[in-house]
Each structure stands twice: as C-alpha cells, then as structure tokens.
Design a protein around this motif. Structure first.
Motif, short mmCIF file in Angstrom:
data_model
loop_
_atom_site.label_atom_id
_atom_site.label_comp_id
_atom_site.label_asym_id
_atom_site.label_seq_id
_atom_site.Cartn_x
_atom_site.Cartn_y
_atom_site.Cartn_z
N MET A 35 0.84 -1.20 0.00
CA MET A 35 0.00 0.00 0.00
C MET A 35 0.87 1.25 0.00
SD MET A 35 -1.35 2.78 1.74
CE MET A 35 -0.96 2.52 3.45
N MET A 36 1.83 1.30 0.89
CA MET A 36 2.63 2.52 1.06
C MET A 36 3.69 2.61 -0.04
SD MET A 36 3.11 5.31 2.59
CE MET A 36 2.06 5.22 4.00
N GLN A 37 3.68 3.73 -0.72
CA GLN A 37 4.66 4.05 -1.76
C GLN A 37 5.30 5.39 -1.38
OE1 GLN A 37 5.11 1.90 -4.57
NE2 GLN A 37 3.78 0.58 -3.34
N PRO A 38 6.27 5.36 -0.42
CA PRO A 38 6.81 6.61 0.13
C PRO A 38 7.32 7.60 -0.91
CG PRO A 38 7.60 4.73 1.37
CD PRO A 38 6.88 4.19 0.17
N HIS A 39 7.93 7.11 -1.98
CA HIS A 39 8.46 8.03 -3.00
C HIS A 39 7.33 8.84 -3.65
CE1 HIS A 39 7.26 4.59 -5.45
NE2 HIS A 39 7.24 5.40 -6.49
N ARG A 40 6.14 8.23 -3.77
CA ARG A 40 5.00 8.94 -4.37
C ARG A 40 4.56 10.10 -3.50
NH1 ARG A 40 2.90 10.24 -8.52
NH2 ARG A 40 0.78 10.13 -7.76
N ILE A 41 4.62 9.93 -2.20
CA ILE A 41 4.19 10.99 -1.28
C ILE A 41 5.02 12.24 -1.51
CG2 ILE A 41 4.06 11.68 1.15
CD1 ILE A 41 3.29 8.73 1.76
N GLY A 42 6.33 12.06 -1.58
CA GLY A 42 7.21 13.20 -1.82
C GLY A 42 6.95 13.87 -3.16
N ILE A 43 6.69 13.07 -4.18
CA ILE A 43 6.42 13.62 -5.51
C ILE A 43 5.15 14.48 -5.48
CG2 ILE A 43 5.67 12.98 -7.85
CD1 ILE A 43 7.56 10.51 -7.56
N VAL A 44 4.11 13.96 -4.85
CA VAL A 44 2.83 14.68 -4.79
C VAL A 44 2.98 15.97 -3.99
CG1 VAL A 44 0.46 14.53 -3.91
CG2 VAL A 44 1.45 12.61 -5.15
N GLN A 45 3.66 15.89 -2.85
CA GLN A 45 3.84 17.09 -2.02
C GLN A 45 4.70 18.13 -2.72
OE1 GLN A 45 5.26 15.03 1.49
NE2 GLN A 45 3.38 15.57 2.57
N ASP A 46 5.76 17.69 -3.38
CA ASP A 46 6.62 18.63 -4.11
C ASP A 46 5.85 19.30 -5.24
OD1 ASP A 46 8.71 17.99 -2.44
OD2 ASP A 46 9.73 16.69 -3.90
N ARG A 47 5.02 18.53 -5.96
CA ARG A 47 4.22 19.09 -7.05
C ARG A 47 3.26 20.15 -6.50
NH1 ARG A 47 1.79 14.52 -9.76
NH2 ARG A 47 0.27 14.57 -8.09
N ALA A 48 2.64 19.87 -5.36
CA ALA A 48 1.72 20.84 -4.76
C ALA A 48 2.48 22.10 -4.34
CB ALA A 48 1.01 20.21 -3.56
N ALA A 49 3.65 21.93 -3.75
CA ALA A 49 4.44 23.09 -3.32
C ALA A 49 4.87 23.93 -4.52
CB ALA A 49 5.66 22.64 -2.53
N ARG A 50 5.28 23.29 -5.60
CA ARG A 50 5.65 24.03 -6.82
C ARG A 50 4.45 24.78 -7.39
NH1 ARG A 50 8.31 19.43 -7.95
NH2 ARG A 50 6.79 18.80 -9.53
N TYR A 51 3.29 24.14 -7.37
CA TYR A 51 2.07 24.80 -7.82
C TYR A 51 1.85 26.07 -6.99
CZ TYR A 51 -2.75 25.79 -8.99
OH TYR A 51 -3.90 26.42 -9.40
N GLY A 52 1.99 25.94 -5.68
CA GLY A 52 1.82 27.10 -4.81
C GLY A 52 2.78 28.22 -5.15
N GLU A 53 4.03 27.87 -5.35
CA GLU A 53 5.04 28.88 -5.70
C GLU A 53 4.69 29.57 -7.01
OE1 GLU A 53 8.60 26.55 -5.70
OE2 GLU A 53 8.69 26.49 -3.50
N ASP A 54 4.20 28.79 -7.97
CA ASP A 54 3.88 29.33 -9.29
C ASP A 54 2.58 30.14 -9.32
OD1 ASP A 54 6.17 28.08 -10.24
OD2 ASP A 54 5.08 26.41 -11.16
N HIS A 55 1.69 29.91 -8.35
CA HIS A 55 0.36 30.52 -8.40
C HIS A 55 0.02 31.36 -7.17
CE1 HIS A 55 0.10 27.29 -11.41
NE2 HIS A 55 -0.68 28.14 -12.04
N GLY A 56 1.02 31.72 -6.38
CA GLY A 56 0.79 32.62 -5.26
C GLY A 56 0.02 32.01 -4.10
N VAL A 57 0.17 30.69 -3.91
CA VAL A 57 -0.45 30.01 -2.77
C VAL A 57 0.69 29.50 -1.89
CG1 VAL A 57 -1.96 28.12 -2.05
CG2 VAL A 57 -2.41 29.31 -4.20
N ASP A 58 0.58 29.68 -0.60
CA ASP A 58 1.63 29.29 0.33
C ASP A 58 1.98 27.81 0.16
OD1 ASP A 58 3.27 28.70 2.49
OD2 ASP A 58 1.92 29.51 4.00
N PRO A 59 3.22 27.50 -0.27
CA PRO A 59 3.62 26.11 -0.47
C PRO A 59 3.51 25.26 0.80
CG PRO A 59 5.22 27.58 -1.49
CD PRO A 59 4.27 28.43 -0.68
#
Length: 87
Positions: A35-59
């Motif tokens: 069930m647990m795919q730790p590398h995926r968690i980091g990918i998803v969180q990093d993508r969300a943080a980058r989205y925030g940086e690109d769109h003015g939302v707190d990463p």
C-alpha cells in the motif's frame, strides 16, 4: 453563492481522488503491491508546493493540505486492502 459553488467542486474533487485511490488499492491488492509508496508521497507534495510557488499560494499550506489528503487516502487504501494496521 460563488464560494459555495467552489466549495462544492472542491469536495467533489476530493471524493473523486478518494475513489481513484480505492481503485488503486484494489489493483495493489490483486497484484500484491504494498500500500505505502513513500516516494510517491514526496512527488505529490513537491508538485503541490511548486504549484503554490507558481500561483501565489503558500507552499507550506499546500504541503500540510496534502498531508491530510494523503493520510486519509492511505487510511482508505488500508481498509480496502484489508490491512490490520488501518489508521
């Protein structure tokens, strides 16, 4: 109200994400994939943080939000997969 409509769409998208994770959990169970795919968690969180940086939302906010979302989807996947360690 505009905000109510946005909230409704947000809740629908969260439900769709959980539904997708249920389908993924069935696949994992059928193919004996953990069930647990730790590398995926980091990918998803990093993508969300980058989205925030690109769109003015707190990463950091988006990382915390995804912590909650990922925590819930992991709990649901555990249940679907029959893991006794369900959160």
């Amino acid at each position: 109200m505009e905000l109510d409509g946005i909230d409704g769409r947000l809740l629908k998208i969260i439900r769709e994400r959980i539904d997708c994770c249920v389908r993924i959990a069935h696949h994992k169970r059928e193919h004996d994939i953990p069930m647990m795919q730790p590398h995926r968690i980091g990918i998803v969180q990093d993508r969300a943080a980058r989205y925030g940086e690109d769109h003015g939302v707190d990463p950091d906010f988006l990382r915390r939000l995804y912590d909650l979302i990922i925590g819930e989807t992991c709990r649901v996947e555990d249940l679907v997969m029959g893991n006794t360690s369900a959160r």
